[in-house]
Design an enzyme around this catalytic site. Structure first.
Site, PDB file in Angstrom:
ATOM      1  N   HIS A  21       3.522  10.606   0.715  1.00 23.08           N
ATOM      2  CA  HIS A  21       4.307  10.183   1.475  1.00 23.08           C
ATOM      3  C   HIS A  21       5.772  10.196   1.032  1.00 23.08           C
ATOM      4  CE1 HIS A  21       0.872   8.326   3.768  1.00 23.08           C
ATOM      5  NE2 HIS A  21       0.207   7.907   2.669  1.00 23.08           N
ATOM      6  N   GLU A  55       1.014   8.374  -3.713  1.00 27.48           N
ATOM      7  CA  GLU A  55       1.602   7.557  -2.660  1.00 27.48           C
ATOM      8  C   GLU A  55       3.168   8.438  -2.532  1.00 27.48           C
ATOM      9  OE1 GLU A  55       0.882   5.265  -0.026  1.00 27.48           O
ATOM     10  OE2 GLU A  55      -0.928   5.496  -0.908  1.00 27.48           O
ATOM     11  N   HIS A 108       0.803  -1.209   0.114  1.00 20.63           N
ATOM     12  CA  HIS A 108      -0.183  -0.125   0.032  1.00 20.63           C
ATOM     13  C   HIS A 108       0.953   1.284  -0.104  1.00 20.63           C
ATOM     14  CE1 HIS A 108      -3.472   2.468   2.065  1.00 20.63           C
ATOM     15  NE2 HIS A 108      -2.719   3.031   1.342  1.00 20.63           N
TER      16      HIS A 108
HETATM   17  P1  AMP Z   1      -3.031   6.894   1.638  1.00 24.35           P
HETATM   18  O1  AMP Z   1      -1.629   6.301   1.133  1.00 24.35           O
HETATM   19  O2  AMP Z   1      -3.283   6.409   3.304  1.00 24.35           O
HETATM   20  O3  AMP Z   1      -3.393   8.254   1.279  1.00 24.35           O
HETATM   21  O4  AMP Z   1      -4.024   5.833   1.103  1.00 24.35           O
HETATM   22  C1  AMP Z   1      -4.893   6.206   0.029  1.00 24.35           C
HETATM   23  C2  AMP Z   1      -6.163   5.504  -0.271  1.00 24.35           C
HETATM   24  O5  AMP Z   1      -5.763   4.672  -1.141  1.00 24.35           O
HETATM   25  C3  AMP Z   1      -6.851   5.291   0.755  1.00 24.35           C
HETATM   26  O6  AMP Z   1      -8.176   5.602   0.634  1.00 24.35           O
HETATM   27  C4  AMP Z   1      -7.048   3.818   0.777  1.00 24.35           C
HETATM   28  O7  AMP Z   1      -8.411   3.288   1.049  1.00 24.35           O
HETATM   29  C5  AMP Z   1      -6.520   3.574  -0.755  1.00 24.35           C
HETATM   30  N1  AMP Z   1      -5.791   2.317  -1.253  1.00 24.35           N
HETATM   31  C6  AMP Z   1      -5.257   1.537  -0.383  1.00 24.35           C
HETATM   32  N2  AMP Z   1      -4.748   0.638  -1.100  1.00 24.35           N
HETATM   33  C7  AMP Z   1      -5.033   0.599  -2.551  1.00 24.35           C
HETATM   34  C8  AMP Z   1      -4.785   0.184  -3.403  1.00 24.35           C
HETATM   35  N3  AMP Z   1      -3.999  -1.117  -3.486  1.00 24.35           N
HETATM   36  N4  AMP Z   1      -5.422   0.588  -4.689  1.00 24.35           N
HETATM   37  C9  AMP Z   1      -6.076   1.825  -4.598  1.00 24.35           C
HETATM   38  N5  AMP Z   1      -6.130   2.384  -3.829  1.00 24.35           N
HETATM   39  C10 AMP Z   1      -5.871   1.973  -2.218  1.00 24.35           C
END
Ligand code: AMP
Length: 287
Positions: free
Chosen positions: A113, A109, A56
């Site tokens: 991050h 991402e 993730h």
């Molecule tokens: P974050 O990195 O915390 O900003 O996560 C971003 C968003 O991506 C969140 O809403 C998660 O639910 C979503 N998310 C998590 N894993 C995946 C994935 N494999 N593909 C797409 N979205 C995702």
């Protein structure tokens, strides 16, 4: 006026330090997701869920529990930088929902991050892939007998113990309802895994399941059916073989050449003995 001139440089230093501090972090979280669970509560119809943990993100974190984000508002994502990594990224870091493509997910991402990771784009993704590769969660679960299944539940304690035993460090195992959803691993700034702090967690006795990827049940059912068909085939072959033996034995009997079963023809069964005696008498008569 003079006071104002005097204060401005101090204010600038203060603002710069405050901004720098808002970007600070103490360690990374390598977040892996069990995407059959995520796809169970989000629409993954655009993609095919993998049957392993996928990445993730790699998130800079602070010890107090907060984290920096979007550390460089002018940063961009350059796909060309990742050309070499693309085949592995597509498999190990796929976008499953929310984003219209893998690139969109990686862009998010990286900007949210990655820009806080004190490294540049390519090493950021490379490090995440390497850490993921070197710390295979599913292998640990499988070697502890914890398997993806629709029906078999394990205790939270057993799952955590299985993951910890092999990785050698305490992780944070997240559960959505009764399904394992994510495993968070703490990584120092020099990229060494270490024990995560104690966060709130489900009760040790909570029962949880590692649901299989969509389609698994069907595949399993097909596998079970084909196993049953193979079993039936073997049974059929055995019945036919025994039938042939019985027929052969009967035809032997009719020719008066023995009454015992063919497979015991050479044994000293009473019937074989009778057959031998007859021959003996006949020999005597001839002599
Ligand atoms: P974050 O990195 O915390 O900003 O996560 C971003 C968003 O991506 C969140 O809403 C998660 O639910 C979503 N998310 C998590 N894993 C995946 C994935 N494999 N593909 C797409 N979205 C995702």
């Amino acid at each position: 006026m003079a006071l104002h001139k005097f204060l401005v440089p101090y204010l600038l230093v203060f603002v710069t330090l405050a901004a720098a501090d808002s970007h600070s972090f103490d360690y990374f979280l390598l977040v892996r997701e069990w995407n059959p669970t995520l796809c169970g509560h989000s629409d993954c119809s655009r993609t095919v869920a993998a049957s392993n943990f996928t990445i993730h993100g790699l998130w800079p974190q602070r010890r107090g529990g907060s984290w920096p984000s979007f550390c460089n508002p002018s940063a961009t994502f350059d796909e060309q930088e990742l050309t070499e990594l693309l085949p592995e990224l597509k498999v190990e870091w796929p976008a499953l929902f929310n984003f219209s493509s893998d690139i969109d997910f990686w862009t998010h991402e990286w900007l949210k991050h990655g820009t806080c990771s004190e490294t540049s784009e390519k090493p950021y993704f490379e490090q995440a892939l390497r850490l993921h590769r070197e710390n295979n969660i599913l292998d640990n679960l499988l070697s502890a007998g914890i398997q993806p299944s629709d029906t078999v539940y394990y205790s939270y304690r057993a799952v955590v113990a299985a993951i910890t035993a092999d990785l050698g460090v305490r992780t944070q195992v997240h559960v959505y309802e009764d399904r394992l959803s994510e495993v968070w691993m703490c990584i120092s700034k020099d990229l060494q895994p270490f024990d995560c702090p104690h966060w709130s967690q489900p009760a040790w006795s909570q029962r949880l399941i590692l649901i299989p990827k969509p389609g698994f049940t069907e595949t399993e059912r097909m596998r079970t059916t084909s196993l049953a068909i193979t079993g039936l085939n073997i049974l059929l072959i055995l019945v036919v073989a025994i039938g042939l033996m019985v027929v052969a034995q009967k035809s032997c009997k009719e020719k008066g050449r023995g009454t015992g079963p063919m497979w015991s023809f050479n044994k000293a069964s009473p019937s074989n003995r009778g057959f031998a005696d007859e021959h003996h008498l006949e020999l005597q008569r001839l002599l």
